[in-house]
Every structure is written in structure tokens, then in C-alpha cells.
Enzyme design. Structure first.
Site, mmCIF file in Angstrom:
data_model
loop_
_atom_site.group_PDB
_atom_site.id
_atom_site.type_symbol
_atom_site.label_atom_id
_atom_site.label_comp_id
_atom_site.label_asym_id
_atom_site.label_seq_id
_atom_site.Cartn_x
_atom_site.Cartn_y
_atom_site.Cartn_z
ATOM 1 N N ASP A 157 -8.093 -2.616 -5.689
ATOM 2 C CA ASP A 157 -9.002 -1.529 -5.339
ATOM 3 C C ASP A 157 -10.293 -1.602 -6.157
ATOM 4 O OD1 ASP A 157 -7.218 -0.600 -3.493
ATOM 5 O OD2 ASP A 157 -6.560 1.125 -4.633
ATOM 6 N N GLY A 193 3.086 3.236 -4.684
ATOM 7 C CA GLY A 193 3.062 3.981 -5.933
ATOM 8 C C GLY A 193 2.654 3.191 -7.167
ATOM 9 N N LYS A 194 2.023 2.034 -6.976
ATOM 10 C CA LYS A 194 1.602 1.214 -8.106
ATOM 11 C C LYS A 194 0.601 1.923 -9.023
ATOM 12 C CE LYS A 194 -0.298 -1.741 -5.447
ATOM 13 N NZ LYS A 194 -0.045 -0.963 -4.202
ATOM 14 N N SER A 195 -0.394 2.558 -8.437
ATOM 15 C CA SER A 195 -1.431 3.189 -9.252
ATOM 16 C C SER A 195 -0.870 4.323 -10.098
ATOM 17 C CB SER A 195 -2.567 3.710 -8.362
ATOM 18 O OG SER A 195 -3.104 2.638 -7.619
ATOM 19 N N SER A 241 0.832 -1.193 0.000
ATOM 20 C CA SER A 241 0.000 0.000 0.000
ATOM 21 C C SER A 241 0.878 1.258 0.000
ATOM 22 C CB SER A 241 -0.886 -0.016 1.247
ATOM 23 O OG SER A 241 -1.758 1.075 1.260
ATOM 24 N N SER A 242 0.517 2.245 -0.785
ATOM 25 C CA SER A 242 1.251 3.512 -0.899
ATOM 26 C C SER A 242 2.654 3.360 -1.477
ATOM 27 C CB SER A 242 1.327 4.250 0.452
ATOM 28 O OG SER A 242 0.036 4.716 0.809
#
Lengths: 181, 181, 181, 181
Positions: free
Chosen positions: A37, A15-17, A12-13
Site C-alpha cells: 500500500d 488483517g495484515k495491517s 487483501s482484508s
């Protein structure tokens, strides 16, 4: 054979998105992005906070129950079918189970040409970005930073603590363009 | 045989998403909701406003291009595969092509037990709700209100101008419980 | 003297925000909309779930603490100042304290020409809409439906269980146009 | 005298909002964050895309009209009043007019103890982050990166291309703790 799927795995966080959006912007063909998500958003609200579904503890821990696992298996099968039907798909995932999570995907993706990308981000940096976002349970970033990569095998790895998301996307795009094996 | 998919078809601002959330809340088993909005969110930003993808004109008109149609076909195949893999799926759709759009889904859903639901809402009421939402291009509700239903065959229809979303969901749930054929 | 502020008071999921957006769309002059949601969004994340700030209990109950009250008083003073500086302001509020909450606003709004609007919506209908939205703690709609109106004095009242948000907005707009006293 | 307001000024995608959320997380007292995004969200939808309000051109340029300027002046007056009434306020702003924009705020903030912070981010980096976000008009980051700082005087400056948002927030917090002049 052209790559049909890019799996981005990271905590989480990490930076994948952001990398996924950059890949969509720079790759010449249209790619869909789907991920954990999207799946959680598709689930009933009640499952998002129950022992049968997925629970986000106050300390950032996550527990998934039997109903979540069943939906998840069907979700993976569906995403694989989209790729087989011709859609290029970026998968934005968090392998909470490490190698076992990758195994679930590997079984479903037989015959597809997939590039596996590890999205690294040192826990302290990911935790700082979690604070800056303000929309995630505090603690998820730190607790997931290492565990999601345990035993997972990648074609390449990027590190968002050392390069902007767009640079990471360019590294991946060059890998795709260069032929993958 | 238990129903595996519920397809809700209606124009923009007709209240499909509200019915879908109510169905997820009242049906005893967990259902996923996927729809045209999920797919557009999965697409590259650039495709959301180009002739090759999907264009939202200032008057509420929508045009879809060849790349959108190709991704859409793969999307439908994937959603069908999720249902075949055991997920119960609510599809929240806008059949811009009326009967032809339904035909695209019918071909992909062979063998699945599907309930087709028409979500009606008089154009003037949908347009008023579009104003109240404030997050949709003005004109979409009115221009889609009738055309999306042309030639489409339903198992049952609900009307959100005459009943709350939750009441509509209860009508659908009773239909499912009663056995559909 | 022209109306400078419209205060919409009603329980959660009673439809205040929809009416506010419709008013912004139909009134000839530009109006700002500010409300309790804007203020909560402006607050630190940590205050949104602590005894010092605002707590949303699992049953829909809300508790506000001393730090929330202090920020709220400053917020009200600021919104009043915006109106005094020439902005037309729609306030979208939930008077959890009924008459006492109105009193807090009345003290701050001295000298401004304000129209007070009660936004009614039967608890069962508001609760159904809460389910359809899926983004609010279940139970808030029902628990607030009556209590927010206790002892509050209005210039006019509308009922979103009986009329669309846009119709309610037209009723309010006609009231403004007609001269309020 | 304790600092009552922190003004963060920087171009689009320079990371102001992330710094603001970090400041809210690390400062011992509760701070409200308000900014140009809050104000645009409060405006009528129609004003967000008209010559009288604010227009976002396809190349990232922004034009503001007379009605926007009038609402903006009232907004500034209101935010100043919140601070005078005791709320600590972080202002998250984009000084499109450089020194002239700062002048508008300075006039309204007379008597308040304000810390002015320049949030720098090299245009190319901000543009890359704009791509990674995917929710802003492409080009805004690059076109605003320098112009918003022209002639503006700061108490301190931070650079999000060189430090994480949380680190920048700690720099600001230390400045506040140390006494500001």
C-alpha cells in the site's frame, strides 16, 4: 542475532495491517511498517489504473504491468537497504505470485535475519470484512485468500478468522523473543 | 546522465506535495514520491508523539529524538538504494536542520544524479494555506518557512506564493529536460 | 437578524472547502460545514458508482440518477432543519444544474437568512489544482468551472485564482459583519 | 410501516461503522449513514480540542462542552428531518450519557419508526481492535464499552466480539424484514 525484518503475507482484508500496527505497539523497539500500500501510494496516480502499472478490475482481479514490476524491484531493494542500515522493518505484503513473489524478496534480503509470517483468513471471512471496510474493490479478498500462500514457506502462520489481530501479534512477538531457529 | 532523484525541500504547507504530484503527472517516466510524511506514517503511533520520536508542540514547533534520527538515517539509506536500483524518486522533505539536514542526504546520495529544488512560500501565505487545510498543527507553516532553507544549496528554486504547483512543476521539468549541468 | 447559513457554490477544485475551513477558523461563533462530499460519504458505496446514484465518468463528467436525487432532497431538508434548530451552517456545494440547483435549495431554506457566495476559479487554474491534489477524477474541475454558476444569483463572489482561501474568507466575514441587506 | 431509521449505539471500536457499511451493502433500498464522526468532521477544527467543544484526554476520556451540546441538538434535529423527508438513515452513535443520550434522540425522533440496536463488544476485545486501528486515542474503547449501554433500551442487540460485522448486519436486516414489533 536479532530479527531485522518481519514479512507478513496475506490476501487483501486478511488483517495484515492491523497485525503490523499491533506489533509496532507491543514490540519493545521501534519498527517501521512498509508494504504494497505504501508503494502504490508513492506511485503516480496514472500508474494506479493502467496496464503498465497496476489495474484493479471490477471483479477484484489485479493485473500488474512492466513499469510496476520495475518499480517494485527497486522498492524491495530499498526496503532491504533500510533494514541493513539498522531499521527494523515490518513488510506488509500480498504475494500475488505466491512462491515466485517470495523468491523476489528472498533474493533481495540475503544476509538479513527475516521472519516469514503467513496471515491466513478464510476467504468468506475476509470477504465479509471487505464489505465492512467499504474502501476496497469487492472481490479482492476472496480471489486472493488462497493464491497468495501457494508454495510460500513460513516460519509461522496466524489466522485472523480465529484470533484478534493483537493476539496474532503476541504469537509473533513470542516467536521473536524465543529465538527463531 | 539522466536525473535519478529530485529533492523538494520546503516548510510545512509550502506546497511540496502538490508539486510532487504534478511532476508525477507531467514527467514522461514513472517517478515514486517519498517523503517525511511517508516515513512518519511508517513509524509506530507511539513514536509520533514522544520525546524519543517526533513531537509536534501546540505552537507548531517540532522536536525529534534519538530514535527518530536513527530511523531517519536508515530511511534515507533505503531511499537512496531505491534510486540506485533504478527507481526515479521525488523526495518531499522538510530540512528542519537546514544545511545540516542537506548534508545528511548528500552523504547518502553519493554517485546519484540529484536535482535539489527549494520550494519557497512566504510564511504568511503558507500559514493561510495551513488554515485552509485544517489538518496540520497551526504554527508549523510560519515557524518552518525560512529556517528550512538556511544554508541549503539548490539547483533551482520555485515559489508557490507566486505560481501554481503545476507551473512550478513545469519549471522543474524544463530544467531536467535541459540537462542540468 | 444574524446570518444562519452561508452557501458556497463552485466547481470541483475551485477551493470551496478551504474557504469553509478558513471561515470556521475566523468567524467568532462555531459553524458546521456540510456539503456534497459529506452526503456522498454518507451514501452506500454501491450508489457512488451506479446509474441510480452518482457516476463519475473517466472524462470528469458526472451523472446523477433518481435515487441520488431523492436522497439529495432529503439531505437538503435536513441541513435546513439543522439551521432552523440553531446551528450555523456553511454549505459547500456544486450546483451541477446551475440555477435549477439553487432553486432546490431556495425552496428548502424558506425563512432562513442565507448568504449566497459564488466561488469562482478559472477552469485552467482549477484543473491545475486538480492535478496537484491527485485525488479527483481528472477533468471535473474544467468541466464544472463555468456551468455551476449559470443563472445562479449571489450576494457576493470571490475568486480563488486571485486570492488565497483565507483572504476570500475574510471578504465573506466582512460581508456578514456589515449586515447583509 | 417501514423502518425509517436504524440507530446503532456502541462504544468506540465496537464495530458500528463496519455494521453500518454492511447494512448499506445488503439492504435492498439505499440508506444514508450519519454519526458522531460525521458531526465532529463538520465542526470547526478548534472545537475538536477545546473545553467548549469536545476534548479527547490522553487516557481516552471524552469531555463535551456547551457549544458541542448546542450543535449536537441541532444535528439530531437535522438527521430526524432527513428521515421525515424520506431518507432512510442509519445513525452510528456513541451514547456517552447512556439513557440520557437516548432520551435526547427519542425526543427528536417522535413519529418516526426507529429500530434501536445495541452494538456490544467486550472492553478487552474493543481495546485490542483500537490498537490494531491505530487511529484512535488509546483507552477510549475500554472506557466506553459498558457506560454507553447503561439504561439504554434496544429492539435488538448484536455482539461484534462473537460475530463478524456482516453477520450482525444480517441479524438486523432479518429483524427489519420480519416486521419489528
Amino acid at each position: 542475532m536479532a530479527v531485522q525484518m518481519i514479512v507478513l503475507n496475506g490476501g487483501s482484508s486478511s488483517g495484515k495491517s492491523g497485525i503490523a500496527r499491533c506489533l509496532q505497539a507491543i514490540l519493545p523497539e521501534p519498527w517501521l511498517t512498509l508494504g504494497v500500500d505504501s508503494m502504490i501510494e508513492a506511485m503516480p496516480v496514472a500508474l494506479r489504473s493502467s496496464g503498465a502499472g497496476i489495474e484493479f478490475a471490477a471483479d477484484g482481479g489485479i493485473t500488474v504491468g512492466p513499469e510496476f514490476m520495475a518499480l517494485d524491484a527497486a522498492w524491495i531493494a530499498g526496503v532491504a537497504a533500510m533494514a541493513r542500515a539498522g531499521a527494523r522493518v515490518i513488510v506488509d505484503e500480498v504475494f500475488l505470485g505466491g512462491a515466485a513473489s517470495q523468491e523476489r524478496w528472498l533474493k533481495a534480503l540475503g544476509g538479513l535475519d527475516v521472519v516469514w509470517v503467513g496471515v491466513r483468513c478464510e476467504g468468506a471471512v475476509a470477504a465479509a470484512r471487505e464489505t465492512a471496510r467499504g474502501d476496497r474493490v469487492a472481490g479482492m479478498a476472496m480471489s486472493q485468500a488462497e493464491v497468495v500462500h501457494q508454495g510460500v514457506r513460513y516460519d509461522l502462520e496466524v489466522d485472523t478468522a480465529k484470533a484478534e489481530a493483537l493476539e496474532c501479534a503476541h504469537v509473533i512477538a513470542r516467536f521473536l523473543a524465543g529465538g527463531r531457529r
